[in-house]
Design an enzyme around this catalytic site. Structure first.
Site, short mmCIF file in Angstrom:
data_model
loop_
_atom_site.label_atom_id
_atom_site.label_comp_id
_atom_site.label_asym_id
_atom_site.label_seq_id
_atom_site.Cartn_x
_atom_site.Cartn_y
_atom_site.Cartn_z
N CYS A 80 47.04 -1.63 -92.85
CA CYS A 80 45.90 -2.31 -92.93
C CYS A 80 45.91 -3.94 -92.65
O CYS A 80 45.77 -4.64 -93.32
CB CYS A 80 44.86 -2.12 -93.98
SG CYS A 80 44.50 -0.31 -94.14
N CYS A 159 45.51 3.88 -102.56
CA CYS A 159 45.12 3.35 -101.35
C CYS A 159 43.65 3.27 -101.04
O CYS A 159 42.87 4.38 -101.05
CB CYS A 159 45.84 4.14 -100.15
SG CYS A 159 45.34 3.70 -98.55
N TYR A 313 40.10 16.75 -71.17
CA TYR A 313 40.76 16.20 -72.62
C TYR A 313 40.26 16.64 -73.64
O TYR A 313 39.87 15.64 -74.73
CB TYR A 313 41.43 14.94 -72.16
CG TYR A 313 41.99 14.43 -71.00
CD1 TYR A 313 43.24 14.52 -70.76
CD2 TYR A 313 41.22 13.97 -69.96
CE1 TYR A 313 43.94 14.15 -69.75
CE2 TYR A 313 41.75 13.29 -68.83
CZ TYR A 313 43.00 13.70 -68.54
OH TYR A 313 43.70 13.15 -67.58
N CYS A 407 40.70 4.86 -77.21
CA CYS A 407 40.99 4.05 -78.32
C CYS A 407 42.01 3.18 -77.89
O CYS A 407 42.59 2.43 -78.89
CB CYS A 407 41.93 5.07 -79.34
SG CYS A 407 43.34 6.08 -78.76
#
Length: 449
Positions: A80, A159, A313, A407
């Site tokens: 992150c 986490c 897709y 993305c």
């Protein structure tokens, strides 16, 4: 500039890779862990023809957007990288990353709106994939993410971006695996058994599907451990074992066996029920995914009356299934046959009668269709984007709009540039925060044909 030199700079912005960008006498410098508006003293670490790289020697004046990272492992874990930036400003940063890609790659002068935030920016990650290792001397099992720019595992006990139950499950595996004779895989020697642990967490039920990725066959001790793990918690819906004996960075192998319980977790998005398996592609942030699907569904509802939609897709046809309520018919195509099978089951589970599912290569399937057959084509390709052939067929088969889900702002911009050259008009690009505290950003682009 030379290696080792010190310079004082002000950071202009963040790049798509998460580095800060500053300039020294017109030369671009990329700086790790920098925040826009930071005033820094930096050290040059590499010099190239057109740019340099640098690290921070001293923060002279911190940006107003710089905050203390909320994770105690931030300095050593590479997962992150934007935690040091205020979350609301991260949304601005991601908007700018998308805007820059549209301008520099697609030559598109478009006003990109603010990134739509994730409903949760901690405990949001519902797919966890931990590589497994062990210490040299004590052989203690390690599980966690890799340190930045390495394959050294950071042993993570907690986490904050994943549900707390996942920490407990991982710790149970870490503590008990060796009692069943299960050791960790070693990349260098290609020996050892346990390579990865994958967990799918359900936002709907809070149940967890655990998958042990192993190097070798499913033996008796491994089966006993899987059943022991399943019996350890009522919050585990099932335990699967995936076989991957190849020397590869790809996590999952081709074969997955359910050893105990169910082979899926149940998830709900847009009032539809989905069964998510260990090797099923599904968004890691279900609440943000629902934002995206609702955004698309609302656009379709407001602009069309029962359109015919092609979902290409498609994966498990999640978008097409969520659009079924506002469509006359949805035609779905996906080349992964496991996903196709799961899509059939999902359609049956939800009693949907207007979604038609096809398995096979999208470009090949397009050849069997008629020109202008669809009011809307939904493209949701992998990170590398669409092939030119698929983009050509999309323009040929569509009589209304292409909705492109991506993305990767760079490949999205590349493909939008091509669609524009073929007569398409980009009406909007909307970023969504799917991967909080990282430099990744999801986008929905709407193109009029």
């Amino acid at each position: 500039m030379n290696y080792g030199e010190l310079h004082d700079v002000v950071v202009e912005k963040l790049t798509s890779s998460g580095d800060g960008l500053a300039k020294i006498n017109g030369v671009v410098v990329f700086i790790e862990n920098a925040c826009p508006n930071d005033k820094l003293r930096i050290k040059i670490t590499s010099v190239n023809k057109s740019f340099c790289r640098a690290t921070i020697e001293q923060i002279l004046e911190p940006s107003a957007y710089r905050v203390k990272p909320f994770c105690p492992m931030y300095s050593v874990c590479g997962a992150c990288q934007l935690q040091y930036i205020d979350y609301n400003y991260q949304l601005e940063v991601k908007k700018q990353i998308v805007q820059d890609a549209m301008h520099s790659i697609a030559n598109l002068d478009i006003d990109v709106p603010l990134t739509i935030p994730s409903p949760e920016n901690t405990h949001y990650r519902h797919k966890i994939q931990y590589p497994i290792g062990q210490t040299k001397n004590s052989k203690r099992i390690l599980a966690g993410y890799y340190k930045p720019h390495s394959h050294e595992i950071v042993n993570i006990k907690y986490c904050p971006i994943q549900p707390e139950i996942c920490d407990s499950i991982i710790d149970f595996i870490r503590i008990n695996a060796r009692e069943f004779g299960i050791d960790a895989y070693c990349e260098k020697s290609n020996k050892g058994m346990l390579r990865h642990v994958l967990i799918r967490h359900s936002n709907k039920t809070s149940k967890n599907l655990v998958c042990l990725v192993v190097n070798g066959v499913v033996n008796e001790s491994l089966s006993k451990f899987a059943k022991f793990l399943y019996d350890s918690s009522a919050e585990i819906s099932g335990v699967c074992i995936n076989i991957n004996s190849k020397r590869t960075n790809v996590i999952l192998g081709a074969d997955t066996i359910c050893v105990a319980g169910e082979e899926y977790v149940e998830e709900e998005i847009c009032d539809k029920i989905f069964h998510i398996g260990a090797d099923t592609f599904f968004q890691i942030n279900p609440l943000s995914a629902q934002n995206i699907f609702n955004y698309i569904r609302n656009f379709v509802r407001e602009n069309y009356d029962e359109p015919v939609i092609l979902d290409a897709y498609a994966g498990i046809s999640a978008i097409g299934i969520c659009l079924s309520n506002v469509a006359k018919k949805v035609v779905s195509v996906e080349e992964n046959l496991k996903s196709v099978d799961l899509a059939h089951k999902t359609v049956e589970l939800n009693n949907i009668s207007n979604v038609e599912i096809h398995g096979g290569d999208a470009a090949e399937f397009f050849k069997t269709l008629n020109d202008n057959e669809f009011d809307i084509i939904v493209l949701d390709p992998p990170r590398k984007g669409c092939s030119l052939q698929s983009l050509d067929y999309s323009m040929k088969l569509c009589r209304g709009r292409i909705i492109y889900v991506s993305c990767n702002p760079a490949t999205l911009a590349r493909d939008l540039k091509y669609l524009i050259s073929k007569g398409g008009k980009v009406e909007s690009v909307q970023p969504f925060d799917m991967f909080c505290h990282t430099c990744h950003v999801e986008n929905v682009a709407i193109i009029k044909v």
